[in-house]
Write a protein that holds these residues in place. Sequence first.
Motif, PDB file in Angstrom:
ATOM      1  N   ASN A 241       6.470  -8.773  17.391  1.00 46.08           N
ATOM      2  CA  ASN A 241       7.228  -9.659  16.482  1.00 46.08           C
ATOM      3  C   ASN A 241       6.348 -10.200  15.357  1.00 46.08           C
ATOM      4  O   ASN A 241       6.370 -11.391  15.045  1.00 46.08           O
ATOM      5  CB  ASN A 241       7.843 -10.829  17.262  1.00 46.08           C
ATOM      6  CG  ASN A 241       8.858 -10.371  18.284  1.00 46.08           C
ATOM      7  OD1 ASN A 241       9.520  -9.351  18.103  1.00 46.08           O
ATOM      8  ND2 ASN A 241       8.983 -11.114  19.370  1.00 46.08           N
ATOM      9  N   ASP A 244       7.757  -7.978   9.176  1.00 43.34           N
ATOM     10  CA  ASP A 244       9.138  -7.813   8.716  1.00 43.34           C
ATOM     11  C   ASP A 244       9.421  -6.366   8.308  1.00 43.34           C
ATOM     12  O   ASP A 244      10.571  -5.939   8.279  1.00 43.34           O
ATOM     13  CB  ASP A 244       9.404  -8.718   7.509  1.00 43.34           C
ATOM     14  CG  ASP A 244       9.168 -10.178   7.844  1.00 43.34           C
ATOM     15  OD1 ASP A 244       9.891 -10.698   8.712  1.00 43.34           O
ATOM     16  OD2 ASP A 244       8.240 -10.775   7.250  1.00 43.34           O
ATOM     17  N   PRO A 273      12.918  -9.163  14.737  1.00 46.12           N
ATOM     18  CA  PRO A 273      14.339  -8.804  14.711  1.00 46.12           C
ATOM     19  C   PRO A 273      14.844  -8.704  13.270  1.00 46.12           C
ATOM     20  O   PRO A 273      14.563  -9.582  12.449  1.00 46.12           O
ATOM     21  CB  PRO A 273      15.004  -9.945  15.474  1.00 46.12           C
ATOM     22  CG  PRO A 273      13.943 -10.422  16.415  1.00 46.12           C
ATOM     23  CD  PRO A 273      12.655 -10.301  15.648  1.00 46.12           C
ATOM     24  N   GLY A 274      15.559  -7.628  12.983  1.00 51.30           N
ATOM     25  CA  GLY A 274      16.038  -7.404  11.631  1.00 51.30           C
ATOM     26  C   GLY A 274      15.038  -6.700  10.744  1.00 51.30           C
ATOM     27  O   GLY A 274      15.354  -6.349   9.595  1.00 51.30           O
ATOM     28  N   ASP A 352      18.924  -7.342  15.696  1.00 50.10           N
ATOM     29  CA  ASP A 352      18.667  -8.781  15.887  1.00 50.10           C
ATOM     30  C   ASP A 352      18.721  -9.142  17.361  1.00 50.10           C
ATOM     31  O   ASP A 352      19.487  -8.559  18.126  1.00 50.10           O
ATOM     32  CB  ASP A 352      19.690  -9.606  15.113  1.00 50.10           C
ATOM     33  CG  ASP A 352      19.481  -9.471  13.615  1.00 50.10           C
ATOM     34  OD1 ASP A 352      18.342  -9.248  13.186  1.00 50.10           O
ATOM     35  OD2 ASP A 352      20.493  -9.568  12.880  1.00 50.10           O
TER      36      ASP A 352
END
Length: 352
Positions: A241, A244, A273-274, A352
């Motif tokens: 995580n 991006d 996420p995303g 997500d």
Amino acid sequence: MRLGAHAETVLEWLALRLNLGPKPLADTQAAFQFARIIMAASRAGLFEALQSGGRTAEEIAASRGTDPRATGKVLDALLAHGYLRFRNGRYELNRLFRKWLLADSPHTVVHKLDFQEIEWRWTEGFDQWLYDGTARDMHRTLGPNEWRRYQWGMRDFSTAPATELAWRARPPKSARALLDIGGSHGFYSVQLCRRHPEMTATILELPEAIPTAAEILAREGMGSRVVHRAGNALEDDLGTNTYDAVLIANLVHHFDADQNLRLAQKVARALRPGGVFMVMDAVRIASPAEADRPDRRLGAVLDVYFALTSTSGTWSVEAVQEWQRAAGLRPLRPVWLQTMPGAALLSAIRPD
């Protein structure tokens, strides 16, 4: 992009259509000879000699230390194929080619033409490879000076596609952190960060590649927004995580299927996420039925080249997207690049 001989007159069109002339010779002899003429002219600085205006063959030869007779013949060959103009007894560099053939142009390919001399030697291994199928992994044979020529050549090669990728890629609107795996000179990261002012980039690169890569990157004036980090994507943990967006440009053709799958899984864990995983590379045909598609032709040729010079070859859209799906990502529609025929941007999103 279709390679080879193309008719310019009705009679030439008929000759090709009726198979009256030996197209294999047009595809080989004239092509390799003219390629060497362009490369030799660039390395000798003949195009640079015309940067400030027209000159005679004798003046060009005197300024570059080349043989006047040989220089005149090379200039005439370049003139015959539109690289030069001839007015008032002087050769001039065609306006269209000033963009590509002058070293100080932001779009220069001079360093790539220089590196092609090394690539030319590599392709002499095609005959043996055809019999034994053994990849030569040519990158491991590069000496320090050849590595430098390689990295500068790849920087030149990236100019147009990096700019297009920056405009057509779709990282999350809130993207702040980009990981560029094997990004070397960093120009893809530079253009993405210029396009997205809030984004910063980390280029993960092999330690031995960083000195020259850092020198090239410094020219872009990006400061701390684009930085190098020494490492090996196949061996290192990419985090969890953390990013991006993750970009792998012109690299998966060096890895086999298992390596690419494991790398996609590590990238998926590293994405927030995303986040988006972007793979940009030449694409090979998935089956012989695709061989005549315009967006696949060059990739089929590069598949042979990389199978010789690396450990793999180019990959199909389906193969890349299968790695992405297996890693838990959702592939998006391929984006075919206009500035790098045969290449595509294959993105996938972490749900997500």
